[in-house]
Design an enzyme around this catalytic site. Structure first.
Site, PDB file in Angstrom:
ATOM      1  N   ASP A  19      -5.936  -3.816  -2.234  1.00 17.47           N
ATOM      2  CA  ASP A  19      -4.901  -3.474  -1.449  1.00 17.47           C
ATOM      3  C   ASP A  19      -4.274  -4.538  -0.787  1.00 17.47           C
ATOM      4  O   ASP A  19      -4.979  -5.463  -0.207  1.00 17.47           O
ATOM      5  CB  ASP A  19      -5.615  -2.613  -0.289  1.00 17.47           C
ATOM      6  CG  ASP A  19      -4.430  -1.637   0.618  1.00 17.47           C
ATOM      7  OD1 ASP A  19      -3.472  -2.403   1.039  1.00 17.47           O
ATOM      8  OD2 ASP A  19      -4.811  -0.397   0.721  1.00 17.47           O
TER       9      ASP A  19
ATOM     10  N   SER B 181       0.811  -1.212  -0.116  1.00 22.00           N
ATOM     11  CA  SER B 181      -0.014  -0.129   0.088  1.00 22.00           C
ATOM     12  C   SER B 181       0.907   1.300   0.037  1.00 22.00           C
ATOM     13  O   SER B 181       1.998   1.424  -0.776  1.00 22.00           O
ATOM     14  CB  SER B 181      -0.985   0.137   1.106  1.00 22.00           C
ATOM     15  OG  SER B 181      -2.131   0.913   0.944  1.00 22.00           O
TER      16      SER B 181
END
Length: 606
Positions: free
Chosen positions: A470, A356
């Site tokens: 993610d 991320s």
């Protein structure tokens, strides 16, 4: 060929036998010469003999149903293999392959039984050796075992001799290093010795000389000839690892010596050489990684630049420092401060990766950017550019995600992962297959889009029929991915909060959505401390790290957790304060670096 008494007397397992017993044993033991790469024992076969290594090295491995091989351990000079099946009468539990040209003593089960009847102390000595080996396996990872590296040129204009000398000097910091080429062999053993044919009398002499050198060296660095000579073939039979060295701008053709290397089982790594003054990012690396090549790792090295060669030496010797940066929204700005503290402490960063926002920060350092550049580009993309939330019809996500795409392309452009100066990876979550995906090649901005796409908030990335989101959903701090590279100590930076998103405790039941909305629109209404949908989605993706703190902490050499809980996950404007908090945490952690990694800081500092 039958053994002689002198050879038996020098073998630990027969230590203590008198001359009469050794003379009788001589008729039971055969001397076997095995070329590197040849299989000595096959799994599941009957245990009809045992072997004792008197020169070279063997490697035991098991083959799983998938066809993959898992190394069990190495068998070096003075050790035996195959004795368990001989002692118990069962079948082999593992296969054994010669990883170098090896000389072995072969003792049949029948001969072993007769030997034990005449000299029971031999069975006791064998049992002692087995216990020692088991203890070594339990307490040692094998990373400190002597390493045999073979350097192969892939191109006519590769400065192989200079590269080999520079690498030998860099490896010499970590242990005795021998640089061996055909000229060195001829000088020591006479003209033409290096090109001795296999199974010739001269071949046995060369093998014995090399084995003696390898016993006293931590790193044996073999430089193959430019063509597929007998010496080049011998080098490849000695290899624990093969380095294919090429000019980064040269043709990616597979030359004859490299082609020979792909016949061996030793892992192959690519070293692409660049001009000393090269400052822009490499390009075109992908053409070197196309099948049939399958490199375990690739490296970008500028010729004559000590920093690059020393990094390669750390990676090869298992002393490379790997840094993992976790996800955390705006809190991930703390990574910039931590990295600044590590650099000030002169701790080299050899491999870097993340998830991320941590992956976004890590990628900039992998590009070779300094702290000031990372600060400026991150601020410009995520702070000064205004809101990144481009709302859309909420069919797959609340935002379109195009502003995030533009922000990433502004920083990274068309850069590809394999073209980064440092080894790098980022992690995304495959929603379709409920698994994590580790990205080590391909367009950097695309895979960062996947790694940063919070499900529900941002749209997933479509990839070959799968949906990628993610990486924090499954692995906020991917220290396990870094550990799997087995290149040295790992530093993990975790910016997730242990406790987050509290609500007003005075409410016994959930307020309605209308009550929440009214409290925000009416300045006179009671204020409700309720997290937004965005914050709930972000927090949800990071629960994997919050639930795995101890696992992460115990799996790395240095764990850093900046205290950034007071900052909101979307508090982009707190950039400078969050960076400062990371810097303070990094400086504090570096104070204990030596004790954390077992006092190895002298080996790691640049």
């Amino acid at each position: 060929m039958k053994s002689d008494v002198a050879l038996l007397r020098a073998t630990p397992i027969f230590d203590g036998l008198d001359d009469l017993a050794l003379g009788e044993l001589q008729d039971e033991v055969d001397v076997v010469t095995v070329p590197g790469g040849e299989t000595v024992i096959r799994e599941h076969e009957p245990g009809d003999c045992l072997y004792i290594v008197v020169g070279g090295r063997l490697r035991a491995f098991v083959t799983h149903e998938s066809g993959t091989e898992e190394t069990v351990g190495d068998i070096v000079c003075g050790e035996s293999v195959g004795e368990m099946a001989v002692l118990t009468g069962t079948r082999r539990t593992a296969s054994v392959r010669a990883v170098r040209d090896s000389q072995l003593l072969r003792l049949s089960k029948r001969g072993f039984d007769r030997l034990v009847d005449r000299a029971p102390q031999t069975a006791m000595q064998l049992a002692r050796l087995l216990v020692v080996r088991l203890q070594h396996t339990l307490h040692h990872s094998g990373d400190d075992a002597p390493l045999s590296l073979v350097i192969v040129s892939s191109g006519d204009d590769v400065p192989l001799s200079r590269f080999a000398q520079d690498l030998a000097v860099a490896l010499g910091r970590f242990g005795r290093t021998d640089l061996l080429d055909s000229a060195a062999i001829d000088e020591a053993l006479g003209a033409g010795a290096a090109q001795a044919a296999s199974d010739s009398a001269a071949d046995v002499r060369v093998m014995a000389w090399l084995d003696e050198r390898q016993r006293h060296a931590q790193f044996s660095l073999y430089k193959a000839d430019a063509t597929a000579t007998e010496w080049s073939r011998r080098c490849l039979r000695q290899a624990d690892r093969v380095l294919i060295v090429a000019r980064a701008t040269g043709p990616a053709d597979i030359r004859p010596v490299e082609a020979r290397a792909w016949w061996t089982d030793a892992p192959k790594e690519l070293v692409l050489l660049h001009d000393p003054g090269a400052s822009t990012a490499p390009t075109g690396t992908a053409r070197w990684l196309e099948p049939p090549r399958q490199f375990a790792l690739h490296h970008h090295v500028r010729v004559g630049v000590d920093q690059d060669v020393e990094r390669l030496a750390r990676l090869l010797s298992g002393r490379a420092v790997g840094v993992v940066l976790g996800g955390g929204g705006a809190r991930a700005f703390a990574h910039i401060g931590v990295m600044q503290a590590l650099r000030e402490a002169r701790i080299p960063i050899d491999v870097i990766g993340g998830t991320s926002m941590g992956a976004v920060i890590a990628a900039q350092y992998a590009m070779g950017h300094d702290d000031a550049t990372v600060m400026a580009s991150t601020r410009r993309a995520f702070v000064d550019g205004g809101s990144l939330f481009d709302y859309t019809v909420p069919l797959m996500s609340l935002i379109e995600g195009l502003r995030f795409v533009r922000a990433l392309e502004q920083i990274f452009g068309t850069t590809r992962i394999e073209d980064l100066w440092l080894k790098y990876f980022c992690v995304s979550t495959n929603l379709t297959r409920a698994d994590q995906t580790v990205h080590e090649t391909g367009r950097l901005s695309r895979w960062l889009c996947a790694s940063i796409s919070v499900p529900g908030l941002a749209p997933p990335v479509f990839h070959r029929g799968d949906l990628l989101v993610d990486g924090s959903v499954l692995n906020t701090v991917p220290s396990d991915v870094m550990r799997g590279l087995r290149r040295g100590p790992v530093i993990a930076v975790d910016v997730t909060a242990r406790v987050d998103l509290g609500v007003d405790p005075s409410w016994p039941v959930n307020p309605t959505s209308w009550q929440v909305l009214w409290s925000r629109l009416n300045p006179f209404a009671r204020s409700l401390r309720v997290p937004s949908l965005y914050r709930i989605l972000l927090r949800t993706t990071m629960l994997s790290s919050a639930q795995s703190v101890e696992r992460i902490r115990n799996s790395v050499e240095l764990y850093i957790h900046p205290r950034v809980e007071e900052f909101d996950l979307l508090d982009w404007k707190a950039f400078d304060r969050i960076v400062a908090r990371g810097y303070d945490a990094g400086r504090e952690a570096v104070k204990d670096w030596g004790s954390t990694v077992g006092g190895r800081e002298s080996d790691l500092r640049a």
